[in-house]
Design an enzyme around this catalytic site. Structure first.
Site, PDB file in Angstrom:
ATOM      1  N   HIS A 327       0.809  -1.218   0.000  1.00 47.15           N
ATOM      2  CA  HIS A 327       0.000   0.000   0.000  1.00 47.15           C
ATOM      3  C   HIS A 327       0.846   1.272   0.000  1.00 47.15           C
ATOM      4  O   HIS A 327       0.342   2.346  -0.279  1.00 47.15           O
ATOM      5  CB  HIS A 327      -0.992  -0.005   1.174  1.00 47.15           C
ATOM      6  CG  HIS A 327      -0.367   0.213   2.526  1.00 47.15           C
ATOM      7  ND1 HIS A 327      -0.024  -0.818   3.380  1.00 47.15           N
ATOM      8  CD2 HIS A 327      -0.031   1.347   3.177  1.00 47.15           C
ATOM      9  CE1 HIS A 327       0.471  -0.331   4.493  1.00 47.15           C
ATOM     10  NE2 HIS A 327       0.482   0.993   4.396  1.00 47.15           N
ATOM     11  N   ASP A 365       0.771  -7.906   2.855  1.00 43.92           N
ATOM     12  CA  ASP A 365       0.907  -6.593   2.223  1.00 43.92           C
ATOM     13  C   ASP A 365       2.397  -6.316   2.017  1.00 43.92           C
ATOM     14  O   ASP A 365       3.053  -5.721   2.871  1.00 43.92           O
ATOM     15  CB  ASP A 365       0.250  -5.556   3.142  1.00 43.92           C
ATOM     16  CG  ASP A 365       0.219  -4.157   2.547  1.00 43.92           C
ATOM     17  OD1 ASP A 365       0.818  -3.949   1.489  1.00 43.92           O
ATOM     18  OD2 ASP A 365      -0.412  -3.277   3.161  1.00 43.92           O
ATOM     19  N   SER A 438       4.447   1.906   8.197  1.00 41.29           N
ATOM     20  CA  SER A 438       4.265   0.697   7.392  1.00 41.29           C
ATOM     21  C   SER A 438       5.515   0.379   6.580  1.00 41.29           C
ATOM     22  O   SER A 438       6.078   1.257   5.917  1.00 41.29           O
ATOM     23  CB  SER A 438       3.081   0.870   6.445  1.00 41.29           C
ATOM     24  OG  SER A 438       1.885   1.044   7.164  1.00 41.29           O
TER      25      SER A 438
END
Length: 521
Positions: A327, A365, A438
């Site tokens: 992402h 992810d 992240s």
């Protein structure tokens, strides 16, 4: 991690032994006549017992300012005459041995002082693009964050008394341990809350000689004015003062604490204290370090990853190979990677190319990035092969302060290792993880080994609340065999198995193990 030790000794130090934090810290209460009302309160630190001096946060005096909140815009200190009416001041300390009630001392205000170095660091770290919100007395007017108050407390005078043991913030390093001491809710219930402790690490640093310190030690409103202490072989050293709990960044709960360097406050207070006849001994400028042995430096693994308007963190695994989250790079714009600074390595922004990214349907992810050129002098992390629930861990990433001050470090424990068919597929930690973290590394605080990469924190969609201290990481044991195969073959299909995870793994990452209504998390 390196153990701090002083270069030389200070004479007449107070509170350098066990329980020193509680001896140095106190609570401050203000009460005024109508219409001021009250009482108001905060925490404080006893800096000297010869004469008795207490330093506390200045925002608590806001109801008494003659010129109202506009007084916080002044560049110079404010004398007691700037207050109307003049409040009654009391300082509370822990009970004397054998006593049941806290000790109370009358105090008088010497003046309110703005810390210019801290103000400048605030402007750099907390830009206006985000709606920052702080806790405590400065919540209503952040212009008061860099103001501090000096109190003269005759009841604290002690024959031959000296200054509290101190250290300069310029010596601090990200990831180093700190102890914060303050009184939650001020003097509301001192029997229960006076001088409570919170343990954390130095999360980030900014400004001249680290005038601004961010820590993940958790402090509540009322603790502003309390102390932050640096452990040392000769006892804890007061290094900073709690300015405010750092509560919100937009709609995201942050849960960190903002500190102001004690040395910066003392430099700003020289004229006011000199007028009161107080000579301030110099704060030790540096601490020497006693190395505990060669250890990997996780700050050397984390890189800033920018893709179009999106940005996040990444883990360097080799001089030209980086892992991050899908992402972070899915916007598809030009990919820019800023590696960490290092010896003989100039600051640079490198172009990158996504060689593999998992599908939206994958529970993992993950994106793999190749850099256009090598990161010179890079020392790769050592991957872990086992995980121990409860072990101390840390996260490094560009959360909280984002890109303003480099990566932040937060510490916690490995709270859960979730396995499917005996294979770890998710790690949960109590480290504070925020937007921008992240793709950053999760590592063991003891061994320094890489445990995984950060995927997300937790958001309760029904309440609209984000919980930074419950977060999820992809174990490095899921990724390491694929990375090894890719480095040998240069074939991106080495990672294709991440898209074929079985239903058990998918259920874990949906945060819903059993059939039923969709998870609210």
């Amino acid at each position: 991690m390196a153990e701090p030790a002083e270069e030389g000794a200070e004479r007449a130090e107070e509170g350098a032994g066990a329980g020193a934090e509680a001896e140095v810290c106190c609570a401050v209460s203000l009460a005024g006549p109508e219409p001021a009302g009250g009482p108001w309160s905060c925490s404080g630190v006893v800096l000297s017992r010869g004469p008795g001096l207490v330093l506390c946060q200045g925002a608590v005096f806001a109801p008494f300012l003659r010129d109202g909140p506009e007084a916080w815009a002044q560049p110079r200190s404010l004398p007691p005459g700037a207050l109307l009416p003049c409040p009654r001041l009391r300082v509370l300390q822990p009970p004397a041995p054998g006593a049941a009630r806290p000790r109370q001392h009358e105090a008088r205000l010497l003046g309110l002082v703005p810390c210019g170095a801290f103000q400048r660091a605030l402007a750099r770290a907390f830009g206006r693009a985000e709606p920052w919100r702080f806790g405590g007395e400065a919540e209503d007017d952040p212009r008061a964050l860099h103001w501090f108050a000096w109190l003269r407390v005759p009841g604290l005078d002690r024959p031959g008394g000296g200054w509290a043991a101190r250290a300069g913030a310029g010596c601090l390093r990200k990831g180093e341990g700190l102890l914060a001491c303050g009184s939650p809710f001020g003097t509301l219930c001192p029997d229960l809350f006076l001088n409570t402790l919170s343990k954390g690490v130095v999360s980030n640093l900014a400004g001249e000689e680290n005038a601004l310190v961010l820590t993940d030690a958790r402090c509540l409103p009322g603790t502003e004015g309390g102390g932050a202490f640096l452990p040392s072989p000769r006892g804890p050293r007061l290094v900073a003062v709690i300015a405010a709990p750092f509560c919100w960044k937009g709609a995201e709960w942050v849960g960190l604490t903002l500190l102001c360097s004690l040395a910066a406050i003392l430099r700003s207070s020289t004229a006011l204290l000199a007028e009161a006849g107080v000579a301030v001994p110099p704060v030790p400028a540096r601490l020497a370090t006693v190395q505990a042995g060669a250890r990997p430096d996780p700050l050397g693994w984390v890189a800033l990853v920018e893709c179009g308007a999106a940005w996040g963190s990444g883990v360097l695994l080799a001089p030209r190979l980086l892992l991050t989250c899908r992402h972070v790079v899915e916007a598809g714009g030009p990919l820019r990677v800023t590696p960490p600074p290092g010896p003989g390595r100039a600051d640079a922004v490198l172009e990158g190319r996504v060689v593999f990214a998992t599908k939206q349907s994958s529970p993992f992810d993950v994106a793999v990035v190749e850099l256009e050129e090598s990161v010179l002098g890079f020392v790769p992390p050592l991957p872990a092969d086992t995980f121990v629930t409860g072990e101390e861990v840390s996260v490094v990433g560009f959360g909280a302060l984002g890109r303003a001050c480099g990566p932040s470090v937060t510490a916690g424990v490995l709270s859960a290792v979730v396995a499917v068919a005996g294979r770890p597929v998710m790690l949960q930690t109590t480290c504070a993880v925020h937007g921008g973290s992240s793709g950053g590394p999760l590592f063991s605080s003891r061994s320094g080994r890489l445990l995984g990469i950060v995927a997300s924190n937790t958001r309760d969609t029904s309440a609209g609340a984000t919980y930074p201290h419950l977060n999820f990481c992809i174990p490095i044991t899921v990724l390491q065999p694929l990375i090894t195969h890719y480095r040998r073959t240069r074939d991106p299909e080495a990672f294709a198995g991440l898209n074929r995870a079985d239903e058990g793994v998918r259920a874990v990452w949906r945060l819903q193990r059993q059939p039923g209504p969709p998870s609210k998390l």
